[in-house]
Design a protein around this motif. Sequence first.
Motif, short mmCIF file in Angstrom:
data_model
loop_
_atom_site.label_atom_id
_atom_site.label_comp_id
_atom_site.label_asym_id
_atom_site.label_seq_id
_atom_site.Cartn_x
_atom_site.Cartn_y
_atom_site.Cartn_z
N PRO A 58 0.80 -1.23 0.00
CA PRO A 58 0.00 0.00 0.00
C PRO A 58 0.83 1.28 0.00
N MET A 59 1.90 1.33 0.82
CA MET A 59 2.69 2.56 0.89
C MET A 59 3.24 2.94 -0.47
N MET A 121 -1.91 8.65 2.43
CA MET A 121 -0.62 8.08 2.76
C MET A 121 -0.32 8.22 4.25
N ASP A 124 -2.31 5.65 6.03
CA ASP A 124 -1.67 4.35 5.87
C ASP A 124 -0.49 4.19 6.83
N ARG A 125 0.35 5.22 6.96
CA ARG A 125 1.50 5.16 7.87
C ARG A 125 1.03 5.09 9.32
N SER A 128 -0.10 1.56 9.97
CA SER A 128 1.02 0.64 9.93
C SER A 128 1.87 0.72 11.20
N TYR A 135 -3.18 -4.05 10.75
CA TYR A 135 -2.92 -3.34 9.50
C TYR A 135 -3.39 -4.14 8.27
N VAL A 139 -6.11 -2.37 5.91
CA VAL A 139 -5.63 -1.81 4.63
C VAL A 139 -5.48 -2.96 3.64
N VAL A 144 -7.44 0.14 -0.65
CA VAL A 144 -6.46 1.06 -1.23
C VAL A 144 -6.99 1.64 -2.54
#
Length: 316
Positions: A58-59, A121, A124-125, A128, A135, A139, A144
């Motif tokens: 994803p990142m 983003m 997402d971080r 995570s 996670y 995600v 996504v």
Amino acid sequence: MTSAGFNVTSSLTLVGFSSLSGHSSLLFFVFLLLYLFVLFSDSLVIYIICSQRALHRPMFAFVASVLLNSLTASTVFYPKLLSDLLLSGAGLVQVSRTLCLCQGFLVSSLGGASFMLLSAMAFDRYLSICHPMHYAVLVTPAKVVLMLLLCWLLPVILVGVTTLLASRLPLCRAQLNRVYCDIYSIVSLSCGGAEAQLSGIFGLLITAVIIFLPAAFVLFSYARILFICLRRSRSFSSKALQTCLPHLLVFFNYSICVCLDLLLRRLQSNRESDSTLITSILMMLVPTVLNPVVYGLKLKELFTHVKRLLRCRRDS
């Protein structure tokens, strides 16, 4: 309506080129080189992310999306700028109102998408680092894709409404102190009245939704990440912050350019100003050039693949 009024309404003049006319040949080659660099670097990083299965996470999907968005914005900005530099011998560039509205729509929607993508983003971080055990469930690839679609479609819809409102306004002036068109500047040329005020208010609301709210969410997310890192081990904190650093650099890069542009537009209004002109160029120039450099050099996994690919091509 008189013929003069028709000319004002049907075409606009970008007077920002008057400050560049004496250096148009040099600037043409400078911007051409920058555009080629952006095309190469963005395409290289996107290709590496798509071709390397280890980066299908994803990142890196969000990184590729940010760079794709930047590449699209560059294609909207640089070719038009290069052609205008070749034609701006008198320091003025004529552009139809329709074409100006189209460029303003693309610039504004892509700019809003940049902040939306950066906020996705950051989310997402946050998940995570702060919720690693959940996670994989939170995600998923489908989520996504949905987030990416939202990041692009929401600015397109909202900016599209703003563009439609701006297209209906009668204009009293025809000179923009810019080297590219944007919706706010077109609205500022209006004769005023209730429609212009409505369009201006709606534009401010759209700016808040697609820029300021995502920016606030980014700051909140990374503040939470920092808080978590301060409570964990040094090795965990170092790895987490190293992962977040490129995203923060890109975010502050966009934020500073947008804030300077909005501030100078408020201070200078529509008067011709070199500071406004320089900022209008830097707002498009700096993010598109620095984004692939930041991600290519600061994300260790990406940098490793970039070095490997370039070394293979040099050896061959």
